[in-house]
Design a protein around this motif. Structure first.
Motif, mmCIF file in Angstrom:
data_model
loop_
_atom_site.group_PDB
_atom_site.id
_atom_site.type_symbol
_atom_site.label_atom_id
_atom_site.label_comp_id
_atom_site.label_asym_id
_atom_site.label_seq_id
_atom_site.Cartn_x
_atom_site.Cartn_y
_atom_site.Cartn_z
ATOM 1 N N ALA A 21 -40.945 -19.013 14.429
ATOM 2 C CA ALA A 21 -39.529 -19.377 14.582
ATOM 3 C C ALA A 21 -39.113 -19.539 16.039
ATOM 4 N N LEU A 22 -39.847 -18.924 16.949
ATOM 5 C CA LEU A 22 -39.506 -18.989 18.371
ATOM 6 C C LEU A 22 -40.565 -19.731 19.187
ATOM 7 N N SER A 23 -41.395 -20.504 18.527
ATOM 8 C CA SER A 23 -42.518 -21.156 19.199
ATOM 9 C C SER A 23 -42.086 -22.142 20.282
ATOM 10 N N GLY A 24 -40.877 -22.657 20.217
ATOM 11 C CA GLY A 24 -40.400 -23.596 21.237
ATOM 12 C C GLY A 24 -39.899 -22.927 22.499
ATOM 13 N N ALA A 25 -39.836 -21.597 22.494
ATOM 14 C CA ALA A 25 -39.266 -20.859 23.627
ATOM 15 C C ALA A 25 -40.373 -20.256 24.495
ATOM 16 N N ALA A 26 -41.240 -21.104 24.985
ATOM 17 C CA ALA A 26 -42.307 -20.627 25.868
ATOM 18 C C ALA A 26 -41.689 -20.012 27.116
ATOM 19 N N GLY A 27 -42.221 -18.888 27.524
ATOM 20 C CA GLY A 27 -41.716 -18.247 28.728
ATOM 21 C C GLY A 27 -40.719 -17.131 28.472
ATOM 22 N N MET A 28 -40.492 -16.778 27.209
ATOM 23 C CA MET A 28 -39.620 -15.636 26.926
ATOM 24 C C MET A 28 -40.291 -14.378 27.453
ATOM 25 N N THR A 29 -39.488 -13.439 27.924
ATOM 26 C CA THR A 29 -40.027 -12.162 28.396
ATOM 27 C C THR A 29 -39.352 -11.021 27.650
ATOM 28 N N LEU A 30 -40.131 -9.989 27.411
ATOM 29 C CA LEU A 30 -39.609 -8.811 26.730
ATOM 30 C C LEU A 30 -38.636 -8.096 27.655
ATOM 31 N N HIS A 31 -37.442 -7.865 27.171
ATOM 32 C CA HIS A 31 -36.413 -7.189 27.957
ATOM 33 C C HIS A 31 -36.335 -5.714 27.600
ATOM 34 N N GLU A 32 -36.438 -5.426 26.283
ATOM 35 C CA GLU A 32 -36.248 -4.047 25.838
ATOM 36 C C GLU A 32 -36.727 -3.895 24.399
ATOM 37 N N THR A 33 -37.177 -2.688 24.056
ATOM 38 C CA THR A 33 -37.495 -2.358 22.673
ATOM 39 C C THR A 33 -36.719 -1.101 22.296
ATOM 40 N N ALA A 34 -36.558 -0.917 20.989
ATOM 41 C CA ALA A 34 -35.847 0.264 20.506
ATOM 42 C C ALA A 34 -36.473 0.722 19.201
ATOM 43 N N GLU A 35 -36.085 1.894 18.794
ATOM 44 C CA GLU A 35 -36.566 2.508 17.563
ATOM 45 C C GLU A 35 -36.462 1.550 16.379
ATOM 46 N N GLY A 36 -37.435 1.621 15.501
ATOM 47 C CA GLY A 36 -37.408 0.811 14.289
ATOM 48 C C GLY A 36 -37.969 -0.585 14.444
ATOM 49 N N GLY A 37 -38.642 -0.866 15.567
ATOM 50 C CA GLY A 37 -39.227 -2.189 15.762
ATOM 51 C C GLY A 37 -38.288 -3.213 16.361
ATOM 52 N N TRP A 38 -37.104 -2.788 16.809
ATOM 53 C CA TRP A 38 -36.155 -3.730 17.415
ATOM 54 C C TRP A 38 -36.645 -4.162 18.780
ATOM 55 N N GLN A 39 -36.472 -5.442 19.061
ATOM 56 C CA GLN A 39 -36.891 -6.034 20.327
ATOM 57 C C GLN A 39 -35.789 -6.943 20.857
ATOM 58 N N VAL A 40 -35.652 -6.955 22.163
ATOM 59 C CA VAL A 40 -34.767 -7.907 22.833
ATOM 60 C C VAL A 40 -35.621 -8.683 23.817
ATOM 61 N N TRP A 41 -35.627 -9.984 23.650
ATOM 62 C CA TRP A 41 -36.356 -10.880 24.530
ATOM 63 C C TRP A 41 -35.361 -11.717 25.314
ATOM 64 N N GLU A 42 -35.746 -12.079 26.526
ATOM 65 C CA GLU A 42 -34.876 -12.863 27.395
ATOM 66 C C GLU A 42 -35.481 -14.244 27.612
ATOM 67 N N TYR A 43 -34.598 -15.243 27.576
ATOM 68 C CA TYR A 43 -35.020 -16.625 27.781
ATOM 69 C C TYR A 43 -33.980 -17.310 28.668
ATOM 70 N N PRO A 44 -34.134 -17.172 30.014
ATOM 71 C CA PRO A 44 -33.154 -17.775 30.921
ATOM 72 C C PRO A 44 -33.268 -19.286 30.949
ATOM 73 N N ASN A 45 -32.172 -19.928 31.298
ATOM 74 C CA ASN A 45 -32.239 -21.372 31.534
ATOM 75 C C ASN A 45 -31.304 -21.748 32.665
ATOM 76 N N ALA A 46 -31.311 -23.001 33.005
ATOM 77 C CA ALA A 46 -30.595 -23.484 34.179
ATOM 78 C C ALA A 46 -29.085 -23.369 34.009
ATOM 79 N N PRO A 47 -28.368 -23.188 35.109
ATOM 80 C CA PRO A 47 -26.907 -23.167 35.049
ATOM 81 C C PRO A 47 -26.368 -24.410 34.357
ATOM 82 N N GLY A 48 -25.338 -24.222 33.557
ATOM 83 C CA GLY A 48 -24.740 -25.330 32.843
ATOM 84 C C GLY A 48 -25.429 -25.630 31.535
ATOM 85 N N GLY A 49 -26.433 -24.858 31.196
ATOM 86 C CA GLY A 49 -27.077 -25.037 29.900
ATOM 87 C C GLY A 49 -28.442 -25.674 29.996
ATOM 88 N N GLY A 50 -28.492 -26.926 30.347
ATOM 89 C CA GLY A 50 -29.788 -27.597 30.381
ATOM 90 C C GLY A 50 -30.396 -27.680 28.995
#
Length: 171
Positions: A21-50
């Motif tokens: 489901a996230l295969s198009g988001a190359a370059g995501m980095t793990l930001h944080e994990t939490a109990e129960g298998g929760w994950q937060v990943w970060e995917y920055p992009n250029a100002p204004g959206g791009g």
């Protein structure tokens, strides 16, 4: 200049970045994990959206069998929140509504924030269902507070406060 980009939140035994489901988001980095298998990943992009393809939170929820949530931060001013869960469905709202109104103010159709996003009280109902489907307890009052707040000191901090109120990622 503030931060522009996505935070992708989901629950899985494998890294979210490895899911179809996230295969198009190359370059995501793990930001944080939490109990129960929760994950937060970060995917920055250029100002204004791009142009970027982070994927689809509906597909992520279906692939993991668990609720998923995207937060798109706009210049550290406001956040577009898109959420989905296998049973309770998809919904969207925003954080820092007054700032979001500034981004939408110049649209040629004359549409306002409430034309694009659930208002805070309606978003609370959907967020409570999302949290319940996640196996988390959430407080209506605490969710309403964050959904009605300004982005102080930043939209990123407001987003993580929202995740805390959902019971997913504690602050």
């Amino acid at each position: 200049m503030g931060y522009w980009g996505y935070f992708v939140v989901g629950r899985s035994e494998q890294p979210l970045a490895e899911l179809r489901a996230l295969s198009g988001a190359a370059g995501m980095t793990l930001h944080e994990t939490a109990e129960g298998g929760w994950q937060v990943w970060e995917y920055p992009n250029a100002p204004g959206g791009g142009a970027s393809d982070v994927g689809n939170m509906n597909d992520l929820a279906q692939e993991t069998g668990a609720p998923a949530l995207f937060g798109y931060v706009m210049d550290s001013d406001c956040v577009v929140v898109e959420a989905a869960a296998p049973e309770s469905g998809a919904w969207s709202t925003c954080l820092a509504r007054d700032a979001m109104a500034g981004y939408l103010g110049g649209n040629e159709d004359g549409l306002a924030v409430d034309d694009f996003f659930l208002e805070p009280r309606d978003a609370v109902e959907r967020a409570l269902a999302w949290a319940a489907e996640s196996g988390r307890d959430a407080s209506e009052e605490r969710l309403l507070d964050v959904l009605s707040s300004d982005a102080n000191p930043s939209a990123e901090m407001l987003f993580f406060r929202f995740l805390d109120r959902l019971g997913v990622i504690p602050m």
